[in-house]
Design an enzyme around this catalytic site. Structure first.
Site, PDB file in Angstrom:
ATOM      1  N   THR A  47       0.824  -1.211   0.000  1.00  0.00           N
ATOM      2  CA  THR A  47       0.000   0.000   0.000  1.00  0.00           C
ATOM      3  C   THR A  47       0.855   1.256   0.000  1.00  0.00           C
ATOM      4  O   THR A  47       0.431   2.307  -0.488  1.00  0.00           O
ATOM      5  CB  THR A  47      -0.944  -0.011   1.220  1.00  0.00           C
ATOM      6  N   TYR A 136       5.002 -12.535   4.593  1.00  0.00           N
ATOM      7  CA  TYR A 136       3.909 -11.882   3.865  1.00  0.00           C
ATOM      8  C   TYR A 136       3.655 -12.674   2.598  1.00  0.00           C
ATOM      9  O   TYR A 136       4.474 -12.684   1.680  1.00  0.00           O
ATOM     10  CB  TYR A 136       4.309 -10.436   3.568  1.00  0.00           C
ATOM     11  N   LYS A 165       1.364 -12.808   7.385  1.00  0.00           N
ATOM     12  CA  LYS A 165       0.269 -12.013   6.841  1.00  0.00           C
ATOM     13  C   LYS A 165      -0.241 -12.764   5.622  1.00  0.00           C
ATOM     14  O   LYS A 165       0.479 -12.918   4.631  1.00  0.00           O
ATOM     15  CB  LYS A 165       0.747 -10.618   6.447  1.00  0.00           C
ATOM     16  N   ILE A 206      -3.857  -6.410   8.892  1.00  0.00           N
ATOM     17  CA  ILE A 206      -3.086  -5.316   8.297  1.00  0.00           C
ATOM     18  C   ILE A 206      -3.991  -4.740   7.222  1.00  0.00           C
ATOM     19  O   ILE A 206      -4.192  -5.336   6.168  1.00  0.00           O
ATOM     20  CB  ILE A 206      -1.736  -5.781   7.741  1.00  0.00           C
TER      21      ILE A 206
END
Length: 297
Positions: A47, A136, A165, A206
């Site tokens: 992001t 991740y 994640k 998240i």
């Protein structure tokens, strides 16, 4: 290793001004997150447009986040991923030396390593630092899936790898991970399935939406972690439309447009190849936002 990196976490956007990093606005955005009760801020992830930041900009963002959170209870989980292991180690060491509480390390993109390559990549990163490491997994972006067997191997053999994640979009994957390794910390990486993951043993989120609505995401997450599932689901249902529209184009295109509409960033700027949303989607974002109370600075 005691895990302090869970709960409501925000995948921060990176604001630009005239093509350069807007450091002042970035700091203000972080302080707004702190004010609204977020547990952890996550700079320079997907992001945060980390793929188009220079290495120096990447490191500046980490420094700003750490300084903004100093003397607060808010932790910093710094993005520290790369498709070159030596670069990921450099980012990880920088994050540790500059006070980050942990790192988020995305699976290496483009070069499509094998599961053994992924294992060696993450093992090398984990051994280079002492702070916690969150894997991740986002195969839709990077082209490779960190399979559960590799996750379990890393979790067992690397003391500072504490969780993952999961942004596969699969609730079943998260449930399977927790069924085989209950002590693994599973974090939702997709706002659309935050509630299902939290209600099935996940320890946090998240969130992209939290850039715009940190108070909503905090309440949803904390209620779910306290097993107040009926109340948490009611908030999740309320967030359905905004979660959907914020992914009408590639992240972070819609969330930056929403932040601009809300007056939280003064410039709607991206780094190419990302660009502004279509006029049709911009209007849809603007219309959807009218149904939510968005707090300013």
């Amino acid at each position: 290793m005691k895990n302090i990196l869970q709960g409501a976490m925000t995948a921060l956007i990176t604001p630009f001004k005239n093509g350069k990093l807007d450091e002042e606005t970035f700091e203000k955005l972080i302080k707004r997150q702190i004010k609204n009760g977020i547990d952890v801020v996550v700079p320079v992830g997907t992001t945060g447009e980390s793929a188009t930041l220079t290495h120096n900009e990447h490191k500046i963002c980490i420094e700003i986040a750490v300084n903004a959170c100093k003397d607060t209870n808010v932790k910093v989980l710094a993005g520290a991923g790369s498709n070159a292991t030596h670069e990921a180690i450099d980012f990880a060491k920088f994050a540790q030396s500059h006070g980050a509480d942990g790192i988020l390390s995305v699976a290496p993109y483009y070069n499509k390593p094998t599961q053994e390559g992924l294992y060696q990549h993450y093992k090398a990163i984990a051994e280079s630092i002492d702070i916690p490491v969150l894997l991740y997994n986002v195969p839709g972006r990077v082209g490779v899936d960190i399979l559960p067997s590799t996750v379990f191997r890393l979790f067992k053999e690397c003391k500072n790898i504490f969780g993952i994640k999961e942004a596969t979009g699969s609730i079943d994957r998260c449930v399977d991970l927790l069924a085989h390794e209950p002590n693994l910390v599973v974090i939702s990486g997709e706002d659309a399935i935050n509630y299902p993951i939290l209600s099935n043993g996940g320890k946090g989120v998240i969130s992209v939406t939290a850039n715009l609505l940190p108070d909503y995401i905090c309440e949803l997450t904390h209620l779910a972690l306290d097993e107040e599932y009926t109340k948490a689901k009611a908030i999740n249902d309320k967030l359905y439309n905004i979660n959907k529209i914020l992914f009408c184009e590639s992240n972070p295109i819609p969330i930056k447009a929403a932040m601009y509409i809300a007056g939280l960033i003064g410039n709607l700027e991206y780094r190419l190849p990302l660009c502004e949303p279509s006029s049709e989607n911009f209007k849809k974002i603007e219309q959807t936002m009218k149904n939510y109370e968005i707090k300013g600075f």
